[in-house]
Design an enzyme around this catalytic site. Structure first.
Site, short mmCIF file in Angstrom:
data_model
loop_
_atom_site.label_atom_id
_atom_site.label_comp_id
_atom_site.label_asym_id
_atom_site.label_seq_id
_atom_site.Cartn_x
_atom_site.Cartn_y
_atom_site.Cartn_z
N SER A 155 2.98 -3.15 -31.09
CA SER A 155 4.43 -3.03 -30.87
C SER A 155 5.28 -3.36 -32.08
O SER A 155 6.50 -3.14 -32.06
CB SER A 155 4.85 -3.92 -29.70
OG SER A 155 4.39 -3.35 -28.51
N LYS A 202 7.27 -0.50 -33.25
CA LYS A 202 8.51 -0.10 -32.55
C LYS A 202 9.74 -0.32 -33.45
O LYS A 202 10.74 0.36 -33.32
CB LYS A 202 8.66 -0.89 -31.25
CG LYS A 202 7.61 -0.56 -30.18
CD LYS A 202 7.71 -1.54 -29.01
CE LYS A 202 6.68 -1.24 -27.92
NZ LYS A 202 6.64 -2.32 -26.89
N TYR A 261 9.94 -9.83 -25.72
CA TYR A 261 10.01 -9.62 -24.26
C TYR A 261 10.49 -10.89 -23.56
O TYR A 261 11.49 -11.47 -23.98
CB TYR A 261 8.66 -9.12 -23.73
CG TYR A 261 7.99 -8.17 -24.70
CD1 TYR A 261 8.57 -6.91 -24.95
CD2 TYR A 261 6.84 -8.50 -25.41
CE1 TYR A 261 8.00 -6.04 -25.85
CE2 TYR A 261 6.26 -7.63 -26.32
CZ TYR A 261 6.85 -6.41 -26.53
OH TYR A 261 6.29 -5.55 -27.43
N VAL A 306 0.56 -6.81 -29.47
CA VAL A 306 -0.60 -7.38 -28.77
C VAL A 306 -1.88 -7.36 -29.62
O VAL A 306 -2.91 -7.86 -29.19
CB VAL A 306 -0.86 -6.74 -27.39
CG1 VAL A 306 0.24 -7.09 -26.41
CG2 VAL A 306 -1.07 -5.25 -27.50
N1 GLN Z 1 0.23 -0.47 -27.06
C1 GLN Z 1 0.69 -1.58 -26.30
C2 GLN Z 1 1.11 -1.11 -24.94
O1 GLN Z 1 1.74 -0.10 -24.87
C3 GLN Z 1 1.84 -2.24 -27.00
C4 GLN Z 1 2.30 -3.51 -26.32
C5 GLN Z 1 2.60 -4.62 -27.28
O2 GLN Z 1 2.14 -4.66 -28.41
N2 GLN Z 1 3.34 -5.58 -26.80
O3 GLN Z 1 0.82 -1.69 -23.94
#
Ligand code: GLN
Length: 318
Positions: free
Chosen positions: A74, A77, A253, A271
């Site tokens: 993420s 993003k 989050y 993650v």
């Molecule tokens: N690829 C992960 C997902 O879509 C990304 C989530 C994350 O890094 N928080 O669940």
């Protein structure tokens, strides 16, 4: 940039600081849980720990596993949001909000009452909408190439690619992300076919980069949207500030408040165990340690950043 003059202290021994920060976090090495819901990520060695600090003058200070590529997840993003803002401008906010969700990254709950407009661009639903906006009428491959080019140019490192094995694993385990995308599409908030958009989203999450590469790639966020060294404009200053604001308020989050409280820097977790932070006017820092807390933020990584701020005073609230 006056801020830099105030905060940067040429007398500081930055290498000693990153070494000390890593030593501070050492007792937490291997703590937390590696993400298992994406099978390819479950195989990562939980004992990795690294930090890279990139200052706006181009100097980089590394400790531990800072040069080893990991799944950026993420964190990417932030970069697709920057590119989408550059491409679409303020019209992006017709499709995605900018409020913290207070919910897990993959939550679908708010999407129903909020009619398919995700709370912010950093939760999964919001990032999927950002991918769709970034695509416009172009194909998934072209869009992804543009993102990879951006990362390579900004970091000055050519060897940045999608880990296809992770991408495949993400797609196979992607029921929830598919549900989010279909939900958004049901409300008319996607212009491209769901699978096309997800093919950008899954591959963007699967880009492998090191702490050093991520810290270098994000330098423009520390320099008001410009390349710190050449002054070349990457993103309008107002937009760079807004990306930072969203990282501070939404970057972790349902752990965003705690991260702001403890660290006080715009940041984005992934993650894969990476956390990228921006120290406005000073530079960027990226940490990696795969063990996560309940919200999917690196446990030892967050401790390391807390120690970095303690040792330097670099909170935006200082
Ligand atoms: N690829 C992960 C997902 O879509 C990304 C989530 C994350 O890094 N928080 O669940």
């Amino acid at each position: 940039m006056a801020d830099f003059d105030r905060k940067e202290n040429p007398g500081l021994d930055y290498q000693a600081i990153v070494d000390a920060v890593l030593a501070d976090a050492e007792v937490y090495r291997g703590h937390g849980d590696v993400a298992t819901y994406i099978p390819a990520l479950a195989q990562v060695n939980p004992n990795k720990l690294g930090i890279a600090l990139a200052l706006r003058d181009g100097s980089v200070f590394c400790a531990g596993d800072a040069n080893e590529p990991f799944s950026a997840q993420s964190i990417c993003k932030v970069f697709s949001l920057s590119l989408a803002l550059q491409r679409v401008g303020p019209a992006l906010w017709n499709h995605v909000g900018r409020e913290p969700s207070g919910s897990p990254f993959n939550s679908i709950v708010q999407l129903e009452s909020e009619k398919g407009k995700p709370r912010n661009p950093l939760i999964n639903a919001g990032a999927i909408v950002v991918c769709d906006q970034l695509m416009g009428r172009r194909g998934a491959d072209t869009t992804l190439e543009e993102l990879l080019d951006f990362l390579r140019t900004r970091s000055g490192e050519k060897d940045i690619n999608v880990d296809e094995q992770v991408a495949m694993s993400e797609s196979q385990a992607g029921h929830l992300n598919r549900s989010l995308a279909h939900f958004v599409a049901a409300f008319g908030n996607l212009q491209n076919p769901v699978e096309e958009v997800l093919s950008v989203y899954f591959r963007q999450c699967s880009i492998a980069m090191s702490c050093r590469q991520l810290a270098l790639a994000a330098q423009y966020l520390a320099c008001d949207g410009s390349d710190c060294r050449t002054g070349e404009s990457v993103l309008l200053p107002t937009r760079a500030r807004r990306v930072n604001a969203l990282m501070l308020t939404c970057g972790h989050y349902d752990n965003s408040g705690d991260f702001a409280f403890r660290i006080g820097l715009p940041g984005k977790s992934g993650v894969g165990g990476g956390i990228l932070t921006v120290i406005p006017g000073v530079g960027t820092a990226c940490v990696w340690s795969p063990g996560l807390n309940a919200a999917g933020t690196s446990l030892a990584g967050a401790i390391a950043l807390e120690k970095l701020v303690e040792r330097t005073g670099w909170s935006v609230f200082a």
